[in-house]
Write a protein that holds these residues in place. Structure first.
Motif, PDB file in Angstrom:
ATOM      1  N   PRO A   1       0.838  -1.198   0.000  1.00 17.30           N
ATOM      2  CA  PRO A   1       0.000   0.000   0.000  1.00 17.30           C
ATOM      3  C   PRO A   1       0.875   1.251   0.000  1.00 17.30           C
ATOM      4  O   PRO A   1       2.029   1.207   0.426  1.00 17.30           O
ATOM      5  CB  PRO A   1      -0.806  -0.116   1.291  1.00 17.30           C
TER       6      PRO A   1
ATOM      7  N   SER B   1      -0.630   5.152   4.248  1.00 15.84           N
ATOM      8  CA  SER B   1      -1.994   4.627   4.154  1.00 15.84           C
ATOM      9  C   SER B   1      -2.376   3.794   5.370  1.00 15.84           C
ATOM     10  O   SER B   1      -3.485   3.302   5.449  1.00 15.84           O
ATOM     11  CB  SER B   1      -2.147   3.776   2.896  1.00 15.84           C
TER      12      SER B   1
ATOM     13  N   SER C   1      -3.424   0.002   4.708  1.00 16.46           N
ATOM     14  CA  SER C   1      -4.774  -0.350   4.263  1.00 16.46           C
ATOM     15  C   SER C   1      -4.940   0.110   2.820  1.00 16.46           C
ATOM     16  O   SER C   1      -4.850   1.298   2.534  1.00 16.46           O
ATOM     17  CB  SER C   1      -5.811   0.335   5.157  1.00 16.46           C
TER      18      SER C   1
ATOM     19  N   TRP D   1      -6.328  -1.504  -1.437  1.00 22.00           N
ATOM     20  CA  TRP D   1      -6.912  -2.612  -2.193  1.00 22.00           C
ATOM     21  C   TRP D   1      -6.399  -2.586  -3.621  1.00 22.00           C
ATOM     22  O   TRP D   1      -5.939  -1.579  -4.121  1.00 22.00           O
ATOM     23  CB  TRP D   1      -8.433  -2.583  -2.134  1.00 22.00           C
TER      24      TRP D   1
ATOM     25  N   ARG E   1       0.786  -9.344   7.430  1.00 25.52           N
ATOM     26  CA  ARG E   1       0.002  -8.350   6.690  1.00 25.52           C
ATOM     27  C   ARG E   1      -1.200  -8.966   5.970  1.00 25.52           C
ATOM     28  O   ARG E   1      -2.136  -8.272   5.631  1.00 25.52           O
ATOM     29  CB  ARG E   1       0.870  -7.634   5.660  1.00 25.52           C
TER      30      ARG E   1
END
Length: 87
Positions: free
Chosen positions: A8, A12, A15, A17, A42
């Motif tokens: 990431p 962040s 967090s 996607w 993680r």
């Protein structure tokens, strides 16, 4: 390719996607994933989701949540709802 990974963006809070658009609805029967060596923790709580909306805005379903124990350097196979098709 077990030699690549996604991190990431800095700041962040770890967090983020990643999305993949298959272009059309495809039947999914399993997913595969591997943790990066030294960072297996993680993956804990990681969620695999799917949708038929290319913008991932509607019809999102959870296919699998990693509770713990993602192995580094080897693919873990998880069967998912057979017969369901997602984009």
């Amino acid at each position: 390719d077990l030699g690549t990974h996604f991190d990431p963006p800095a700041g962040s809070g770890l967090s983020a996607w990643v999305g993949v658009d298959l272009g059309s609805a495809r039947t999914l029967s399993q997913i595969k994933f591997a943790a990066r060596g030294g960072f297996e923790y993680r993956m804990n709580g990681g969620v695999f989701q799917a949708s038929n909306d290319r913008n991932f805005a509607t019809g999102v379903v959870t296919l699998h949540t990693i509770s713990s124990g993602a192995a580094a350097g080897t693919l873990t196979t998880q069967n998912v709802n057979p017969g369901a098709a997602y984009r």
